[in-house]
Write a protein that holds these residues in place. Structure first.
Motif, PDB file in Angstrom:
ATOM      1  N   SER A   7       0.956  -1.173   0.174  1.00 21.49           N
ATOM      2  CA  SER A   7      -0.221  -0.137  -0.054  1.00 21.49           C
ATOM      3  C   SER A   7       0.885   1.213  -0.016  1.00 21.49           C
ATOM      4  O   SER A   7       2.076   0.955   0.121  1.00 21.49           O
ATOM      5  CB  SER A   7      -0.878   0.064   1.224  1.00 21.49           C
ATOM      6  OG  SER A   7      -0.338   0.104   2.480  1.00 21.49           O
ATOM      7  N   GLY A   8       0.019   2.344  -0.419  1.00 15.66           N
ATOM      8  CA  GLY A   8       1.140   3.480  -0.165  1.00 15.66           C
ATOM      9  C   GLY A   8       1.353   4.312  -1.520  1.00 15.66           C
ATOM     10  O   GLY A   8       1.731   5.391  -1.569  1.00 15.66           O
ATOM     11  N   GLY A   9       1.100   3.612  -2.429  1.00 18.43           N
ATOM     12  CA  GLY A   9       1.430   3.955  -3.964  1.00 18.43           C
ATOM     13  C   GLY A   9       0.620   5.306  -4.121  1.00 18.43           C
ATOM     14  O   GLY A   9      -0.551   5.579  -3.382  1.00 18.43           O
ATOM     15  N   GLY A  10       0.998   6.031  -5.129  1.00 12.98           N
ATOM     16  CA  GLY A  10       0.310   7.260  -5.509  1.00 12.98           C
ATOM     17  C   GLY A  10       0.962   8.105  -6.672  1.00 12.98           C
ATOM     18  O   GLY A  10       2.023   7.862  -7.164  1.00 12.98           O
ATOM     19  N   THR A  11       0.506   9.341  -6.922  1.00 13.27           N
ATOM     20  CA  THR A  11       0.768  10.149  -7.815  1.00 13.27           C
ATOM     21  C   THR A  11       1.541  11.386  -7.172  1.00 13.27           C
ATOM     22  O   THR A  11       1.067  11.861  -6.300  1.00 13.27           O
ATOM     23  CB  THR A  11      -0.114  10.588  -8.735  1.00 13.27           C
ATOM     24  OG1 THR A  11      -0.708   9.613  -9.463  1.00 13.27           O
ATOM     25  CG2 THR A  11       0.606  11.531  -9.902  1.00 13.27           C
ATOM     26  N   VAL A  12       2.964  11.644  -7.536  1.00 16.34           N
ATOM     27  CA  VAL A  12       3.739  12.583  -6.647  1.00 16.34           C
ATOM     28  C   VAL A  12       4.592  13.504  -7.655  1.00 16.34           C
ATOM     29  O   VAL A  12       5.006  12.790  -8.712  1.00 16.34           O
ATOM     30  CB  VAL A  12       4.503  12.097  -5.885  1.00 16.34           C
ATOM     31  CG1 VAL A  12       5.654  11.126  -6.142  1.00 16.34           C
ATOM     32  CG2 VAL A  12       5.104  13.126  -4.708  1.00 16.34           C
ATOM     33  N   PHE A  37      10.924  -4.445  -5.239  1.00 12.25           N
ATOM     34  CA  PHE A  37      11.518  -4.358  -6.492  1.00 12.25           C
ATOM     35  C   PHE A  37      10.664  -3.519  -7.159  1.00 12.25           C
ATOM     36  O   PHE A  37       9.359  -3.269  -6.641  1.00 12.25           O
ATOM     37  CB  PHE A  37      11.344  -5.912  -7.228  1.00 12.25           C
ATOM     38  CG  PHE A  37      12.513  -6.962  -6.637  1.00 12.25           C
ATOM     39  CD1 PHE A  37      12.518  -7.451  -5.533  1.00 12.25           C
ATOM     40  CD2 PHE A  37      13.567  -7.237  -7.522  1.00 12.25           C
ATOM     41  CE1 PHE A  37      13.515  -8.470  -5.085  1.00 12.25           C
ATOM     42  CE2 PHE A  37      14.766  -8.167  -7.323  1.00 12.25           C
ATOM     43  CZ  PHE A  37      14.443  -8.745  -6.017  1.00 12.25           C
ATOM     44  N   ARG A  38      10.854  -3.083  -8.303  1.00 10.42           N
ATOM     45  CA  ARG A  38       9.860  -2.327  -9.206  1.00 10.42           C
ATOM     46  C   ARG A  38      10.211  -2.813 -10.671  1.00 10.42           C
ATOM     47  O   ARG A  38      11.152  -3.263 -11.390  1.00 10.42           O
ATOM     48  CB  ARG A  38      10.194  -0.731  -9.276  1.00 10.42           C
ATOM     49  CG  ARG A  38      11.583  -0.358  -9.598  1.00 10.42           C
ATOM     50  CD  ARG A  38      11.975   1.122  -9.097  1.00 10.42           C
ATOM     51  NE  ARG A  38      13.137   1.735  -9.715  1.00 10.42           N
ATOM     52  CZ  ARG A  38      13.565   2.750  -9.482  1.00 10.42           C
ATOM     53  NH1 ARG A  38      12.885   3.581  -8.815  1.00 10.42           N
ATOM     54  NH2 ARG A  38      14.782   3.116 -10.044  1.00 10.42           N
ATOM     55  N   THR A  91       9.031   6.100 -11.569  1.00 15.47           N
ATOM     56  CA  THR A  91       7.708   5.935 -12.007  1.00 15.47           C
ATOM     57  C   THR A  91       7.601   4.225 -12.216  1.00 15.47           C
ATOM     58  O   THR A  91       8.241   3.832 -12.969  1.00 15.47           O
ATOM     59  CB  THR A  91       7.103   6.500 -13.501  1.00 15.47           C
ATOM     60  OG1 THR A  91       7.015   7.901 -12.771  1.00 15.47           O
ATOM     61  CG2 THR A  91       5.721   5.820 -13.638  1.00 15.47           C
ATOM     62  N   ALA A  92       6.788   3.316 -11.720  1.00 13.94           N
ATOM     63  CA  ALA A  92       6.989   1.993 -11.683  1.00 13.94           C
ATOM     64  C   ALA A  92       5.788   1.422 -10.830  1.00 13.94           C
ATOM     65  O   ALA A  92       5.134   2.206  -9.997  1.00 13.94           O
ATOM     66  CB  ALA A  92       8.083   1.587 -11.474  1.00 13.94           C
ATOM     67  N   VAL A  93       5.764   0.084 -10.850  1.00 10.68           N
ATOM     68  CA  VAL A  93       4.898  -0.619 -10.157  1.00 10.68           C
ATOM     69  C   VAL A  93       5.909  -1.317  -8.963  1.00 10.68           C
ATOM     70  O   VAL A  93       6.940  -1.915  -9.624  1.00 10.68           O
ATOM     71  CB  VAL A  93       4.156  -1.951 -10.678  1.00 10.68           C
ATOM     72  CG1 VAL A  93       3.250  -2.470  -9.675  1.00 10.68           C
ATOM     73  CG2 VAL A  93       3.095  -1.176 -11.750  1.00 10.68           C
ATOM     74  N   TYR A  94       5.706  -1.225  -7.830  1.00 14.11           N
ATOM     75  CA  TYR A  94       6.629  -1.520  -6.752  1.00 14.11           C
ATOM     76  C   TYR A  94       6.227  -2.556  -6.170  1.00 14.11           C
ATOM     77  O   TYR A  94       4.597  -2.837  -5.634  1.00 14.11           O
ATOM     78  CB  TYR A  94       6.795  -0.451  -5.662  1.00 14.11           C
ATOM     79  CG  TYR A  94       7.639   0.637  -6.261  1.00 14.11           C
ATOM     80  CD1 TYR A  94       7.421   1.664  -7.340  1.00 14.11           C
ATOM     81  CD2 TYR A  94       9.097   1.025  -5.743  1.00 14.11           C
ATOM     82  CE1 TYR A  94       7.820   2.557  -7.570  1.00 14.11           C
ATOM     83  CE2 TYR A  94       9.861   1.862  -6.334  1.00 14.11           C
ATOM     84  CZ  TYR A  94       9.240   2.843  -7.329  1.00 14.11           C
ATOM     85  OH  TYR A  94      10.232   3.876  -7.709  1.00 14.11           O
ATOM     86  N   TYR A  95       6.902  -3.747  -5.999  1.00 13.60           N
ATOM     87  CA  TYR A  95       6.619  -5.006  -5.398  1.00 13.60           C
ATOM     88  C   TYR A  95       7.329  -5.409  -4.281  1.00 13.60           C
ATOM     89  O   TYR A  95       8.525  -5.090  -4.065  1.00 13.60           O
ATOM     90  CB  TYR A  95       6.833  -6.256  -6.464  1.00 13.60           C
ATOM     91  CG  TYR A  95       5.881  -6.061  -7.722  1.00 13.60           C
ATOM     92  CD1 TYR A  95       6.570  -5.397  -8.858  1.00 13.60           C
ATOM     93  CD2 TYR A  95       4.590  -6.621  -7.952  1.00 13.60           C
ATOM     94  CE1 TYR A  95       6.094  -5.147 -10.064  1.00 13.60           C
ATOM     95  CE2 TYR A  95       3.915  -6.412  -9.108  1.00 13.60           C
ATOM     96  CZ  TYR A  95       4.672  -5.718 -10.206  1.00 13.60           C
ATOM     97  OH  TYR A  95       3.876  -5.738 -11.200  1.00 13.60           O
ATOM     98  N   VAL A 126       3.286   3.627  -8.205  1.00 11.07           N
ATOM     99  CA  VAL A 126       3.854   5.119  -8.176  1.00 11.07           C
ATOM    100  C   VAL A 126       4.220   5.638  -9.399  1.00 11.07           C
ATOM    101  O   VAL A 126       4.895   5.242 -10.389  1.00 11.07           O
ATOM    102  CB  VAL A 126       5.311   4.699  -7.177  1.00 11.07           C
ATOM    103  CG1 VAL A 126       5.952   6.020  -7.226  1.00 11.07           C
ATOM    104  CG2 VAL A 126       5.010   4.153  -5.952  1.00 11.07           C
ATOM    105  N   THR A 127       3.546   6.998  -9.439  1.00 15.45           N
ATOM    106  CA  THR A 127       3.898   7.776 -10.588  1.00 15.45           C
ATOM    107  C   THR A 127       4.389   9.044 -10.439  1.00 15.45           C
ATOM    108  O   THR A 127       3.889   9.853  -9.373  1.00 15.45           O
ATOM    109  CB  THR A 127       2.204   8.104 -11.452  1.00 15.45           C
ATOM    110  OG1 THR A 127       1.850   6.635 -11.667  1.00 15.45           O
ATOM    111  CG2 THR A 127       2.659   8.756 -12.572  1.00 15.45           C
ATOM    112  N   VAL A 128       5.402   9.541 -10.873  1.00 14.20           N
ATOM    113  CA  VAL A 128       6.062  11.025 -10.722  1.00 14.20           C
ATOM    114  C   VAL A 128       5.732  11.588 -11.838  1.00 14.20           C
ATOM    115  O   VAL A 128       6.080  11.109 -12.875  1.00 14.20           O
ATOM    116  CB  VAL A 128       7.409  10.494 -10.271  1.00 14.20           C
ATOM    117  CG1 VAL A 128       8.387  11.777  -9.919  1.00 14.20           C
ATOM    118  CG2 VAL A 128       7.847   9.440  -9.156  1.00 14.20           C
TER     119      VAL A 128
END
Length: 130
Positions: A7-12, A37-38, A91-95, A126-128
């Motif tokens: 949890s905790g992902g988002g756009t920043v 990992f990402r 920016t990635a999906v974090y695992y 996570v999107t930057v």
């Protein structure tokens, strides 16, 4: 082994911060090496950071060293990834991943390899942006 839940992902915005959390469902991770990992868009999965079961030993990829910190709280059965000074390339999906086959053992030579981990979460985005 129970499922890992991130949890905790988002756009920043670039330069911002986020903290990811990972908790297992139905099991304890207190004795395991844990890692993040990402996988970025169009990229292969890559190692980010790992932490020994004691929490005193960590290992981070060069690309995030000095910006990301992996921390575990065994009492809360949770591992965190504190991400500061985020860049577009983050920016990635974090695992989240756990090595449950080698309890109480930090296999330093292997921690950056995905094959070391037998339990994985579904990932959090996570999107930057600039």
């Amino acid at each position: 082994q129970g499922q890992l839940i991130e949890s905790g992902g988002g756009t920043v915005q670039v330069g911002g911060s986020l903290t990811l959390s990972c908790t297992p469902s139905g099991s304890s991770i207190a004795s395991t090496t844990l890692a993040w990992f990402r996988r970025g868009p169009g990229k292969e999965r890559e190692f980010v950071a790992a932490v020994w079961w004691r929490g005193s030993t960590t290992y981070e990829a060069d690309s995030v060293k000095g910006r990301f910190t992996i921390v575990r709280d065994n009492l809360k059965n949770t591992v965190y990834l504190h991400m500061n000074n985020l860049e577009l390339e983050d920016t990635a999906v974090y695992y989240c991943a756990a090595d449950t086959e080698h309890p109480y053992n930090f296999r330093r030579s292997y921690v950056a390899g995905a094959q070391e981990y037998d339990s994985w979460g579904q990932g959090t985005q996570v999107t930057v942006f600039s």
